[in-house]
Structures are given as structure tokens and as C-alpha cells.
Design a protein around this motif. Structure first.
Motif, PDB file in Angstrom:
ATOM      1  N   ALA A   1     -34.461  21.709 -22.237  1.00  0.00           N
ATOM      2  CA  ALA A   1     -34.388  20.876 -23.053  1.00  0.00           C
ATOM      3  C   ALA A   1     -34.201  19.346 -22.503  1.00  0.00           C
ATOM      4  O   ALA A   1     -33.875  19.322 -21.312  1.00  0.00           O
ATOM      5  CB  ALA A   1     -33.309  21.344 -23.794  1.00  0.00           C
TER       6      ALA A   1
ATOM      7  N   GLU B   1     -33.167  17.948 -27.450  1.00  0.00           N
ATOM      8  CA  GLU B   1     -34.290  18.721 -28.399  1.00  0.00           C
ATOM      9  C   GLU B   1     -35.357  19.255 -27.113  1.00  0.00           C
ATOM     10  O   GLU B   1     -35.696  18.843 -26.107  1.00  0.00           O
ATOM     11  CB  GLU B   1     -35.135  17.790 -29.161  1.00  0.00           C
ATOM     12  N   GLN B   2     -35.591  20.619 -27.675  1.00  0.00           N
ATOM     13  CA  GLN B   2     -36.775  21.360 -26.820  1.00  0.00           C
ATOM     14  C   GLN B   2     -37.845  20.579 -26.929  1.00  0.00           C
ATOM     15  O   GLN B   2     -38.536  20.397 -27.997  1.00  0.00           O
ATOM     16  CB  GLN B   2     -36.874  22.696 -27.346  1.00  0.00           C
TER      17      GLN B   2
ATOM     18  N   GLU C   1     -40.425  36.743 -32.237  1.00  0.00           N
ATOM     19  CA  GLU C   1     -41.414  35.427 -32.625  1.00  0.00           C
ATOM     20  C   GLU C   1     -42.252  35.622 -33.724  1.00  0.00           C
ATOM     21  O   GLU C   1     -42.587  34.937 -34.573  1.00  0.00           O
ATOM     22  CB  GLU C   1     -41.860  34.939 -31.475  1.00  0.00           C
TER      23      GLU C   1
ATOM     24  N   LYS D   1     -41.500  32.017 -35.836  1.00  0.00           N
ATOM     25  CA  LYS D   1     -41.007  30.695 -35.163  1.00  0.00           C
ATOM     26  C   LYS D   1     -40.513  30.979 -33.608  1.00  0.00           C
ATOM     27  O   LYS D   1     -40.158  31.932 -33.284  1.00  0.00           O
ATOM     28  CB  LYS D   1     -39.699  30.481 -35.820  1.00  0.00           C
ATOM     29  N   THR D   2     -40.828  29.754 -32.866  1.00  0.00           N
ATOM     30  CA  THR D   2     -40.727  29.931 -31.293  1.00  0.00           C
ATOM     31  C   THR D   2     -39.367  30.041 -31.157  1.00  0.00           C
ATOM     32  O   THR D   2     -38.684  29.244 -31.787  1.00  0.00           O
ATOM     33  CB  THR D   2     -41.191  28.839 -30.643  1.00  0.00           C
TER      34      THR D   2
ATOM     35  N   SER E   1     -35.709  29.291 -29.364  1.00  0.00           N
ATOM     36  CA  SER E   1     -35.457  28.206 -28.447  1.00  0.00           C
ATOM     37  C   SER E   1     -35.102  28.816 -27.042  1.00  0.00           C
ATOM     38  O   SER E   1     -34.819  30.026 -26.698  1.00  0.00           O
ATOM     39  CB  SER E   1     -34.257  27.609 -29.015  1.00  0.00           C
ATOM     40  N   MET E   2     -35.376  27.740 -26.052  1.00  0.00           N
ATOM     41  CA  MET E   2     -35.202  27.806 -24.647  1.00  0.00           C
ATOM     42  C   MET E   2     -33.555  28.512 -24.423  1.00  0.00           C
ATOM     43  O   MET E   2     -33.286  29.212 -23.488  1.00  0.00           O
ATOM     44  CB  MET E   2     -35.321  26.923 -23.983  1.00  0.00           C
ATOM     45  N   LYS E   3     -32.492  27.810 -25.203  1.00  0.00           N
ATOM     46  CA  LYS E   3     -31.244  28.255 -25.082  1.00  0.00           C
ATOM     47  C   LYS E   3     -30.924  29.765 -25.346  1.00  0.00           C
ATOM     48  O   LYS E   3     -30.405  30.413 -24.710  1.00  0.00           O
ATOM     49  CB  LYS E   3     -30.244  27.503 -26.095  1.00  0.00           C
TER      50      LYS E   3
END
Length: 364
Positions: free
Chosen positions: A84, A90-91, A319, A324-325, A327-329
Motif C-alpha cells: 500500500a 491506498e493499494q 475473488e 473484487k480483488t 486487499s493486500m492487508k
């Protein structure tokens, strides 16, 4: 001369372990690598092993490395772990050539191709072994085919080809009944009746304890026969054996989970030890063992454990469902949980290896 022979034997074992582990890991990572390349993902690094790089070169955008420890590997893809933005939290938006730019099913296929390559290798190795050395069949009869020199069975006077007909008066009809009857007899005085050359004989002995499970054991193995087969049948049997190994392992693990019993599994130390021993027992046994380990590696990586391939496949399917992708978190938390589980499995498996070697008893 004896020293040279011993040194040469150790050298062969080291080569066998390094080659075997290197081959399994290399082909696993190659499955990921080639599939990612096919889908246009930029590969930043392709490494065999982990730790310090001992040899490497750069071609195009990819750094190819051979690292010191051949127990792992890495395919680092562009944008696979995009972090992020530290300023706006934001990603970043994935761009073409990034792993995260792909559709969910393409990411799932890339993850799947590593374990799948291990299964392909296993089938090929089984096919090769069955074609050259024949098919080994483990007898279901309660007949002694082999035994440890230090086992209670050997010391009590039992011999090869003895058929065990009863234990403490309980009739034994097959090998499964034999092993299940021994479970609760560790370190107990046990009466065994065997059939030898048509004559019944009785033996009294104190049962050994399985160092891993804590159950009773005689230190014996069933009879194994070898039968030649055609090349075409060997291919079918190679596929069938890979499937059987997987289903048997899953059934075994499920049974241990349901009954809340400690499973008997091998960790890195156990795998290396068995692989080293197989190197001195002939090419057939060595390649057969490689096939078995390749199945185990493929199966483990398909389990829905976060961080391993199977866990990532589950994530990519989610997904696809939510469109929806993720999130990296969320992925980082998911992978942290997976890393914790894998470390627990690693510690348990390594401890089991030490117990089998007699070292773990020091920590009991």
C-alpha cells in the motif's frame, strides 16, 4: 579401503539428497514460472533453494539464482505483493505484466501448476520404476517379510515368513488386524502365536513402543513381492499409485483428526534420512521414494492452508465469487495465519523426526 568405501557411500547419499530435493523443488517452481510467463507476467526472480546465492545470472528482467539450501524455491512475480502507498494508504492499481493484474482464475491456475507439476513428475517416476524394476505389492497377510535386528520380535525368536495367527488369544486374519491389535500394547507382556512350517509356536515378549505414536510395535514389516509389467500398464499404474497415495494420506490425516490421535509424519530431517538410505539400496528404491515424496509435496501444497498454493487458490476463488480483488492487508493477515500453521506443522514434524532418532526423548 573401508574408509574410502564409507566416505564414498556418504558422498553418494549427499548427492542423492541434494539432487532429489533440488529436482522436486525446481520442477514445482518451474510449473509456476512457465504458467506465469504464458500469461504475460514479468518474473523478477527465479530461485532454486533459499539463503545466500551461490550462483546466479540475470537474463532480461529475471534474476536466476541457485541458493545455498536446496529445501525451497522462489518465483517472484512483478506486483505479486504490491504494498500500500504509505502516503494515502491506498493499494496501487496493478498494471499489465503484474501478477495482480490477472483475472482470478489465471492466478489460481498459476498457483495450481506448481503442485500439478509434482504430480506429473510422480507419475513419470512411478511409470519409469514400474517399467524397469516391476511393481511391488505389499501382502495383506500377517506374515513377516522383514524385521529390525533390534526389534522385540527378532529377540524373542520370531523369523521371516512366520505367520502371526493370534495375539493374546485374539485371532489375527490380516496385517491391518495385526497393527490395530498392537496399538495399545506398548511395553506390555504379550503372547503371540505363529505358524511356522505348518506348526504352531507360541512366544512371550514385551512389546516395543512406537517412538512417534506411542503405540505397540513388533518391529516387523509385511512381505513385498515384485512383478514385471508392460510399459502401457506401468503408465496406468503410475497414475493409479499417485492417486492412491493422495487419497490414502487424506484418509489417514482425517482419521487422526477425528480420533484426535497424533499422526505419524516425517519432517525435513526424516525425509533427508530416508532419502539418504534409499540411495544405497538401488536406483529403483531411490526413484520410487522420489515419486512418493513428489506426491506428498504436491498434496501438501494443494491443502487449503493459507500461504501455500492451495490456500491461495481458495483466496482467488473467493475473488471470483465476490468479483473484487482482495486487499493486500487481508492477504497479509491471511498469509501470517498460514505461516503460523506451517511453523507449527514444521515443529511437530521435526520433533517427530527427533523422536524416531531417539534424540527427542531428551525433551520428554
Amino acid at each position: 579401503m573401508a574408509f574410502f568405501s564409507g566416505t564414498f557411500s556418504v558422498l553418494i547419499q549427499i548427492i542423492a539428497v541434494v539432487f532429489g530435493l533440488g529436482l522436486l523443488v525446481f520442477l514445482h517452481e518451474l510449473g509456476h514460472f512457465l504458467t506465469a510467463k504464458y500469461y504475460g507476467v514479468r518474473i523478477l526472480k527465479f530461485a532454486l533453494g533459499f539463503g545466500p546465492e551461490i550462483y546466479g545470472w540475470t537474463k532480461g528482467e529475471t534474476r536466476y539464482s541457485v541458493c545455498l539450501f536446496p529445501l525451497g524455491g522462489l518465483v517472484e512475480m512483478a506486483g505479486e505483493y504490491s504494498e500500500a502507498n504509505k502516503d494515502n494508504k491506498e493499494q496501487p492499481v496493478p498494471k499489465e505484466g503484474d501478477f495482480l493484474y490477472l483475472k482470478w482464475y489465471k492466478k489460481a491456475i498459476i498457483a495450481f501448476m506448481g503442485p500439478f507439476t509434482n504430480y506429473v513428475l510422480a507419475v513419470i517416476l512411478f511409470w519409469f520404476v514400474f517399467s524397469i524394476w516391476g511393481v511391488q505389492t505389499v501382502s495383506t497377510e500377517a506374515v513377516i517379510g522383514n524385521m529390525l535386528d533390534t526389534s522385540c520380535a527378532k529377540q524373542a525368536g520370531l523369523m521371516l515368513n512366520d505367520k502371526i495367527v493370534s495375539i493374546n488369544g485374539v485371532n489375527i486374519n490380516n496385517w491391518n488386524e495385526l497393527t490395530s491389535t498392537l496399538k495399545d500394547k506398548a511395553k506390555q507382556q504379550t503372547e503371540i502365536t505363529i505358524l511356522r512350517n505348518g506348526n504352531e509356536m507360541k512366544f512371550s515378549l514385551v512389546m516395543d513402543e512406537n517412538p512417534t505414536t506411542g503405540g505397540g510395535m513388533l518391529g516387523i514389516q509385511p512381505k513385498i513381492t515384485t512383478e514385471k509389467t508392460s510399459v502401457f500398464k506401468a503408465l496406468y499404474l503410475g497414475f493409479d499409485t499417485a492417486v492412491y497415495q493422495s487419497t490414502f494420506t487424506l484418509a489417514y490425516l482425517w482419521d487422526k483428526l477425528v480420533t484426535w490421535e497424533k499422526p505419524e509424519i516425517a519432517g525435513p530431517i526424516g525425509v533427508i534420512q530416508v532419502m539418504a538410505k534409499s540411495a544405497n539400496s538401488g536406483f529403483g528404491n531411490y526413484f520410487r521414494l522420489l515419486a512418493v515424496i513428489s506426491v506428498a509435496l504436491g498434496l501438501f501444497n494443494l491443502l487449503p492452508i493459507p500461504l501455500v498454493d492451495g490456500g491461495m487458490i481458495v483466496l482467488y476463488f473467493v475473488e471470483g465469487i465476490i468479483r473484487k480483488t482482495i486487499s493486500m492487508k487481508v492477504i497479509q493477515v491471511y498469509n501470517t495465519i498460514g505461516l503460523s500453521l506451517i511453523l507449527l506443522i514444521f515443529i511437530f514434524a521435526t520433533y517427530s523426526d527427533l523422536i524416531r532418532l531417539g534424540i527427542g526423548k531428551l525433551f520428554k
